[in-house]
Design an enzyme around this catalytic site. Structure first.
Site, PDB file in Angstrom:
ATOM      1  N   ASP A  86       0.874  -1.162   0.000  1.00 33.65           N
ATOM      2  CA  ASP A  86       0.000   0.000   0.000  1.00 33.65           C
ATOM      3  C   ASP A  86       0.915   1.217   0.000  1.00 33.65           C
ATOM      4  O   ASP A  86       1.642   1.465   0.973  1.00 33.65           O
ATOM      5  CB  ASP A  86      -0.885  -0.021   1.246  1.00 33.65           C
ATOM      6  N   VAL A  87       0.918   1.970  -1.102  1.00 34.48           N
ATOM      7  CA  VAL A  87       1.877   3.066  -1.239  1.00 34.48           C
ATOM      8  C   VAL A  87       1.596   4.229  -0.290  1.00 34.48           C
ATOM      9  O   VAL A  87       2.394   5.181  -0.225  1.00 34.48           O
ATOM     10  CB  VAL A  87       1.943   3.577  -2.695  1.00 34.48           C
ATOM     11  N   ASN A 113       2.984   3.319 -10.920  1.00 33.38           N
ATOM     12  CA  ASN A 113       1.697   3.214 -11.592  1.00 33.38           C
ATOM     13  C   ASN A 113       0.516   3.373 -10.645  1.00 33.38           C
ATOM     14  O   ASN A 113      -0.610   3.603 -11.077  1.00 33.38           O
ATOM     15  CB  ASN A 113       1.606   1.855 -12.306  1.00 33.38           C
ATOM     16  N   TYR A 179      -8.286  14.322  -8.588  1.00 35.96           N
ATOM     17  CA  TYR A 179      -7.431  13.504  -9.442  1.00 35.96           C
ATOM     18  C   TYR A 179      -6.544  14.380 -10.325  1.00 35.96           C
ATOM     19  O   TYR A 179      -5.346  14.111 -10.498  1.00 35.96           O
ATOM     20  CB  TYR A 179      -8.311  12.600 -10.297  1.00 35.96           C
ATOM     21  N   LYS A 183      -2.481  14.444 -10.358  1.00 41.21           N
ATOM     22  CA  LYS A 183      -1.698  14.132 -11.544  1.00 41.21           C
ATOM     23  C   LYS A 183      -0.840  15.314 -11.994  1.00 41.21           C
ATOM     24  O   LYS A 183       0.274  15.135 -12.488  1.00 41.21           O
ATOM     25  CB  LYS A 183      -2.626  13.671 -12.676  1.00 41.21           C
ATOM     26  N   ALA A 212      -7.053   4.682 -21.582  1.00 41.88           N
ATOM     27  CA  ALA A 212      -6.591   3.310 -21.790  1.00 41.88           C
ATOM     28  C   ALA A 212      -7.618   2.379 -21.164  1.00 41.88           C
ATOM     29  O   ALA A 212      -7.879   2.440 -19.961  1.00 41.88           O
ATOM     30  CB  ALA A 212      -5.221   3.104 -21.158  1.00 41.88           C
TER      31      ALA A 212
END
Length: 271
Positions: A86-87, A113, A179, A183, A212
């Site tokens: 878990d980052v 990622n 978000y 980013k 994607a």
């Protein structure tokens, strides 16, 4: 028409899968959020096809183990390992990089990622929603980049970091304030980290995908929004996750040896 493309009956251009060319032979890579069929999973597969050894991580332990097993069966157990991470947890991040050192006496490539999205109007967004997205997407990238740079500094053999940003770091989109801010922060972190990484013979770059397609995206995004976003793409279609992974391979490989601090748009949607 390019030899790597085919035209479908409804006019879409679809690429053929590009075989590996040994671009990452002998390299060791840590890839976060690499379980499943998204960009992380595609990157792990592409790295293995290019000759790398991979340590994949994800917060979802069961899916991670399944991904490790599938990749090990195809590419060999000696080239694939996994560790849940878990980052948002510094202890788990530290353990991940310690595992890379234990397995392969160091690290050559990090692919950040891990990220978390969601849709919420700013006027209704809670502090918890805002903080959770930023903690995974931006702070997680910071924690892992810091760990990688320490590894590059200590081993003295250089290395590469590739971050996963997004076109919303440039482009305004309603409901995506948390978000987009995260980013955009990843892009700024990439530029600043690149200047510091140069002292260790290391490079830091980012990719910026637009759309994607993968199963998780379908679950959290309405069909109407997906159709609207697809219409904005130059090729009239979404990207396959492996197409983004191809650009990550390029940034991780010696072919981009003089590139650092850059964010590469894997889309026509850039500023």
């Amino acid at each position: 028409m390019s030899s790597v493309e085919e035209i479908h009956s409804h006019g879409e251009t679809r690429p053929h899968y590009v075989p590996g060319h040994g671009l990452l032979a002998g390299r060791t890579a840590v890839i976060t959020a690499a379980a499943g069929a998204g960009i992380g999973g595609a990157t792990a597969r592409r790295f293995l096809e290019e000759g790398a050894r991979v340590l994949i991580s994800d917060a979802h332990a069961r899916r991670l183990k399944e991904s490790e097993r599938e990749l090990a069966e195809e590419f060999g157990a000696g080239r694939v390992a996994s560790l849940p991470c878990d980052v948002t947890d510094e202890e788990q991040v530290t353990a991940l990089f310690a595992r890379a050192h234990e397995l392969h006496d160091g690290l050559d490539i990090l692919v950040n990622n891990a990220g978390l999205g969601g849709t919420s109007a700013l006027v209704d967004m809670t502090d918890e929603q805002w903080s959770k997205v930023l903690d995974v997407t931006l702070n997680g990238t910071f924690r892992c980049t810091r760990a990688a740079l320490r590894a590059f500094r200590d081993t003295g053999r250089g290395g590469v970091v590739v971050n996963n940003a997004s076109v919303v770091g440039w482009r305004a989109q309603a409901g995506q304030a948390h978000y987009a801010a995260a980013k955009a922060g990843v892009m700024a972190l990439t530029r600043c980290a690149a200047l510091e990484a140069a002292a260790y013979g290391a490079r830091v770059n980012a990719v910026s995908p637009s759309l994607a397609m993968h199963p998780h995206l379908v679950k959290v995004t309405s069909a109407e929004l997906l159709a609207e976003l697809t219409e904005k793409e130059a090729f009239g279609r979404y990207a396959e996750p492996w197409e983004v992974a191809n650009v990550i391979v390029f940034l991780a490989s010696p072919y981009s040896s003089y590139m650092t601090g850059e964010t590469v748009s894997v889309s026509n949607q850039h500023p």
